[in-house]
Design an enzyme around this catalytic site. Structure first.
Site, PDB file in Angstrom:
ATOM      1  N   GLY A  50       0.840  -1.197   0.000  1.00 15.95           N
ATOM      2  CA  GLY A  50       0.000   0.000   0.000  1.00 15.95           C
ATOM      3  C   GLY A  50       0.875   1.246   0.000  1.00 15.95           C
ATOM      4  N   GLN A  55       3.191   9.975   0.629  1.00 15.66           N
ATOM      5  CA  GLN A  55       4.463   9.247   0.700  1.00 15.66           C
ATOM      6  C   GLN A  55       5.333   9.455  -0.535  1.00 15.66           C
ATOM      7  OE1 GLN A  55       2.514   5.360   2.040  1.00 15.66           O
ATOM      8  NE2 GLN A  55       4.495   5.293   3.075  1.00 15.66           N
ATOM      9  N   CYS A  95       5.924   0.205   7.515  1.00 15.06           N
ATOM     10  CA  CYS A  95       5.599   1.369   6.691  1.00 15.06           C
ATOM     11  C   CYS A  95       6.801   1.692   5.813  1.00 15.06           C
ATOM     12  CB  CYS A  95       5.284   2.563   7.589  1.00 15.06           C
ATOM     13  SG  CYS A  95       4.934   4.062   6.653  1.00 15.06           S
ATOM     14  N   LEU A  96       6.575   1.937   4.529  1.00 19.39           N
ATOM     15  CA  LEU A  96       7.676   2.235   3.614  1.00 19.39           C
ATOM     16  C   LEU A  96       8.372   3.540   3.981  1.00 19.39           C
ATOM     17  CD1 LEU A  96       6.077   1.176   0.208  1.00 19.39           C
ATOM     18  CD2 LEU A  96       7.654  -0.123   1.653  1.00 19.39           C
ATOM     19  N   HIS A 137      -4.113   2.143   8.095  1.00 21.19           N
ATOM     20  CA  HIS A 137      -2.738   2.658   8.027  1.00 21.19           C
ATOM     21  C   HIS A 137      -2.617   3.743   6.951  1.00 21.19           C
ATOM     22  CE1 HIS A 137       1.764   2.150   8.120  1.00 21.19           C
ATOM     23  NE2 HIS A 137       1.608   2.697   6.928  1.00 21.19           N
ATOM     24  N   GLU A 138      -3.161   3.468   5.765  1.00 16.01           N
ATOM     25  CA  GLU A 138      -3.033   4.434   4.663  1.00 16.01           C
ATOM     26  C   GLU A 138      -3.873   5.680   4.930  1.00 16.01           C
ATOM     27  OE1 GLU A 138      -0.650   3.935   2.799  1.00 16.01           O
ATOM     28  OE2 GLU A 138      -0.346   1.784   3.069  1.00 16.01           O
ATOM     29  N   HIS A 141      -1.999   8.071   6.901  1.00 12.05           N
ATOM     30  CA  HIS A 141      -1.067   8.881   6.103  1.00 12.05           C
ATOM     31  C   HIS A 141      -1.758  10.119   5.540  1.00 12.05           C
ATOM     32  CE1 HIS A 141       2.695   6.726   5.987  1.00 12.05           C
ATOM     33  NE2 HIS A 141       2.122   5.588   5.635  1.00 12.05           N
TER      34      HIS A 141
HETATM   35 NI    NI Z   1       2.918   3.687   5.697  1.00 12.10          NI
END
Ligand code: NI
Length: 200
Positions: A50, A55, A95-96, A137-138, A141
Protein backbone atom coordinates in the site's frame (compact mmCIF):
# COMPACT_ATOMS: atom_id res chain seq x y z
CA UNK A 1 16.31 3.23 -10.91
CA UNK A 2 17.87 5.59 -8.42
CA UNK A 3 15.50 6.70 -5.67
CA UNK A 4 17.15 10.14 -5.79
CA UNK A 5 16.09 10.84 -9.37
CA UNK A 6 12.67 9.11 -9.37
CA UNK A 7 9.76 11.56 -9.25
CA UNK A 8 8.03 8.98 -7.08
CA UNK A 9 10.80 8.47 -4.52
CA UNK A 10 9.24 7.38 -1.26
CA UNK A 11 9.53 10.02 1.45
CA UNK A 12 11.02 8.95 4.77
CA UNK A 13 9.96 9.95 8.29
CA UNK A 14 11.26 13.46 8.98
CA UNK A 15 9.95 14.78 5.66
CA UNK A 16 7.31 17.43 6.54
CA UNK A 17 5.00 16.32 3.71
CA UNK A 18 4.28 13.16 5.72
CA UNK A 19 2.84 15.31 8.51
CA UNK A 20 0.30 17.28 6.50
CA UNK A 21 -3.39 16.52 6.41
CA UNK A 22 -4.58 16.23 2.82
CA UNK A 23 -7.75 18.03 1.72
CA UNK A 24 -10.70 16.20 0.19
CA UNK A 25 -10.25 15.75 -3.57
CA UNK A 26 -12.87 17.48 -5.68
CA UNK A 27 -11.74 16.86 -9.25
CA UNK A 28 -11.12 13.22 -9.93
CA UNK A 29 -10.23 12.71 -13.58
CA UNK A 30 -7.89 11.04 -16.05
CA UNK A 31 -5.03 13.35 -15.04
CA UNK A 32 -4.47 11.11 -12.03
CA UNK A 33 -3.56 8.16 -14.26
CA UNK A 34 0.21 8.80 -14.52
CA UNK A 35 0.53 9.60 -10.85
CA UNK A 36 -1.34 6.42 -9.88
CA UNK A 37 0.80 4.27 -12.21
CA UNK A 38 3.98 5.87 -10.84
CA UNK A 39 2.84 5.13 -7.31
CA UNK A 40 2.14 1.48 -8.12
CA UNK A 41 5.64 1.17 -9.63
CA UNK A 42 7.26 2.76 -6.57
CA UNK A 43 5.19 0.53 -4.29
CA UNK A 44 6.13 -2.70 -6.10
CA UNK A 45 9.80 -1.68 -6.26
CA UNK A 46 9.95 -0.99 -2.51
CA UNK A 47 8.32 -3.61 -2.16
CA UNK A 48 5.07 -2.81 -0.40
CA UNK A 49 1.34 -3.53 -0.52
CA UNK A 50 0.00 0.00 0.00
CA UNK A 51 1.15 3.56 -0.67
CA UNK A 52 -0.50 6.89 0.14
CA UNK A 53 -0.02 9.99 -2.05
CA UNK A 54 1.84 12.01 0.65
CA UNK A 55 4.46 9.25 0.70
CA UNK A 56 5.57 10.39 -2.76
CA UNK A 57 5.24 14.06 -1.79
CA UNK A 58 1.78 14.57 -3.27
CA UNK A 59 -0.79 16.32 -1.09
CA UNK A 60 -3.83 14.52 -2.42
CA UNK A 61 -6.34 12.45 -0.47
CA UNK A 62 -5.97 8.96 -1.91
CA UNK A 63 -3.93 5.81 -1.67
CA UNK A 64 -3.18 2.77 -3.82
CA UNK A 65 -2.87 -0.84 -2.77
CA UNK A 66 -2.55 -4.35 -4.12
CA UNK A 67 -3.08 -7.45 -1.99
CA UNK A 68 -2.64 -9.80 -4.96
CA UNK A 69 -4.72 -10.81 -7.97
CA UNK A 70 -6.99 -13.09 -5.95
CA UNK A 71 -7.98 -10.08 -3.85
CA UNK A 72 -8.79 -7.69 -6.65
CA UNK A 73 -5.29 -6.65 -7.76
CA UNK A 74 -4.59 -2.93 -8.13
CA UNK A 75 -6.97 -0.68 -6.20
CA UNK A 76 -7.19 3.07 -5.73
CA UNK A 77 -9.25 4.61 -2.95
CA UNK A 78 -9.98 8.34 -3.00
CA UNK A 79 -11.42 10.38 -0.10
CA UNK A 80 -11.73 7.30 2.11
CA UNK A 81 -13.89 7.45 5.23
CA UNK A 82 -14.24 4.74 7.87
CA UNK A 83 -17.93 4.58 8.74
CA UNK A 84 -17.85 1.75 11.27
CA UNK A 85 -15.47 -0.57 13.08
CA UNK A 86 -15.54 -3.64 15.25
CA UNK A 87 -13.19 -5.83 17.28
CA UNK A 88 -9.48 -5.58 17.92
CA UNK A 89 -6.55 -7.09 16.08
CA UNK A 90 -2.87 -6.93 16.88
CA UNK A 91 -0.64 -7.11 13.86
CA UNK A 92 3.00 -6.46 13.14
CA UNK A 93 2.77 -3.35 11.02
CA UNK A 94 5.43 -1.79 8.79
CA UNK A 95 5.60 1.37 6.69
CA UNK A 96 7.68 2.24 3.61
CA UNK A 97 8.31 5.66 5.17
CA UNK A 98 9.78 4.02 8.28
CA UNK A 99 11.95 1.48 6.45
CA UNK A 100 13.04 -1.83 7.91
CA UNK A 101 10.98 -1.70 11.08
CA UNK A 102 7.86 -3.47 12.25
CA UNK A 103 5.75 -2.87 15.33
CA UNK A 104 2.89 -4.73 16.96
CA UNK A 105 -0.03 -2.34 16.84
CA UNK A 106 -3.61 -2.99 17.90
CA UNK A 107 -6.40 -1.51 15.81
CA UNK A 108 -10.00 -2.45 14.98
CA UNK A 109 -10.21 -5.82 13.21
CA UNK A 110 -13.14 -5.04 10.94
CA UNK A 111 -14.12 -1.76 9.36
CA UNK A 112 -16.68 -0.34 6.97
CA UNK A 113 -15.25 2.04 4.40
CA UNK A 114 -16.61 4.42 1.81
CA UNK A 115 -14.75 6.45 -0.76
CA UNK A 116 -14.48 7.02 -4.49
CA UNK A 117 -12.72 5.14 -7.27
CA UNK A 118 -10.74 6.51 -10.21
CA UNK A 119 -13.94 6.90 -12.27
CA UNK A 120 -15.35 9.07 -9.45
CA UNK A 121 -17.92 6.42 -8.52
CA UNK A 122 -18.79 5.94 -4.88
CA UNK A 123 -17.48 2.67 -3.46
CA UNK A 124 -18.23 1.11 -0.11
CA UNK A 125 -17.04 -2.17 1.34
CA UNK A 126 -16.34 -4.10 4.50
CA UNK A 127 -12.76 -5.04 5.29
CA UNK A 128 -11.30 -7.52 7.76
CA UNK A 129 -7.82 -8.18 9.16
CA UNK A 130 -5.08 -7.33 6.60
CA UNK A 131 -7.24 -5.17 4.30
CA UNK A 132 -8.79 -3.43 7.31
CA UNK A 133 -5.30 -2.79 8.67
CA UNK A 134 -4.04 -1.50 5.35
CA UNK A 135 -6.94 0.95 4.95
CA UNK A 136 -6.50 2.27 8.50
CA UNK A 137 -2.74 2.66 8.03
CA UNK A 138 -3.03 4.43 4.66
CA UNK A 139 -5.88 6.64 5.86
CA UNK A 140 -3.59 7.71 8.73
CA UNK A 141 -1.07 8.88 6.10
CA UNK A 142 -3.75 11.10 4.55
CA UNK A 143 -4.17 12.77 7.95
CA UNK A 144 -0.43 13.22 8.53
CA UNK A 145 -0.31 10.36 11.03
CA UNK A 146 2.48 7.76 11.02
CA UNK A 147 2.61 4.38 12.73
CA UNK A 148 5.14 5.94 15.12
CA UNK A 149 2.22 7.86 16.61
CA UNK A 150 0.72 4.55 17.71
CA UNK A 151 3.86 3.64 19.71
CA UNK A 152 4.94 4.72 23.15
CA UNK A 153 7.57 7.50 23.35
CA UNK A 154 10.59 5.23 23.88
CA UNK A 155 9.65 2.96 20.98
CA UNK A 156 9.06 5.95 18.70
CA UNK A 157 12.41 7.51 19.68
CA UNK A 158 14.28 4.27 19.01
CA UNK A 159 12.53 3.89 15.65
CA UNK A 160 13.48 7.41 14.54
CA UNK A 161 17.09 6.87 15.62
CA UNK A 162 17.19 3.68 13.57
CA UNK A 163 15.91 5.55 10.48
CA UNK A 164 18.47 8.35 10.99
CA UNK A 165 21.31 5.83 11.18
CA UNK A 166 20.07 4.15 8.01
CA UNK A 167 19.95 7.52 6.20
CA UNK A 168 23.44 8.49 7.34
CA UNK A 169 24.85 5.15 6.24
CA UNK A 170 23.32 5.63 2.80
CA UNK A 171 24.61 9.22 2.55
CA UNK A 172 28.11 8.18 3.58
CA UNK A 173 28.16 5.35 1.08
CA UNK A 174 27.14 7.79 -1.65
CA UNK A 175 29.84 10.29 -0.58
CA UNK A 176 32.52 7.59 -0.54
CA UNK A 177 31.52 6.48 -4.02
CA UNK A 178 31.71 10.08 -5.24
CA UNK A 179 35.22 10.49 -3.77
CA UNK A 180 36.37 7.35 -5.57
CA UNK A 181 35.06 8.71 -8.85
CA UNK A 182 36.87 12.07 -8.43
CA UNK A 183 40.62 11.31 -8.11
CA UNK A 184 41.43 15.04 -7.78
CA UNK A 185 39.59 15.09 -4.50
CA UNK A 186 41.46 12.15 -3.09
CA UNK A 187 43.94 14.25 -1.14
CA UNK A 188 41.05 15.59 0.91
CA UNK A 189 38.98 13.59 3.29
CA UNK A 190 35.78 12.41 1.63
CA UNK A 191 32.96 14.81 2.27
CA UNK A 192 30.27 13.22 4.37
CA UNK A 193 26.76 14.37 3.85
CA UNK A 194 23.98 13.98 6.32
CA UNK A 195 20.29 14.16 5.77
CA UNK A 196 18.67 16.62 8.14
CA UNK A 197 15.71 14.86 9.68
CA UNK A 198 13.29 17.29 11.21
CA UNK A 199 13.09 17.00 14.95
CA UNK A 200 9.65 16.24 16.23
NI1 NI B 1 2.92 3.69 5.70
Amino acid sequence: MSPVTSPYAIRIVGDPVLRQKTPEMTDIDGKMHDLVQGMFEAMYAAPGIGLAAPQVGVKERFFVYDLGDDRGGQQVLINPVITGSDGEWTYEEGCLSVPGQYFEITRPKEIEVTGRDLDDNEVSFEADELLARLVQHELDHLDGVLLLDHLDDDQAKAAKKHVRELQMRKANEAADLEALRSPSLRTEAPKKRFFGLGAK
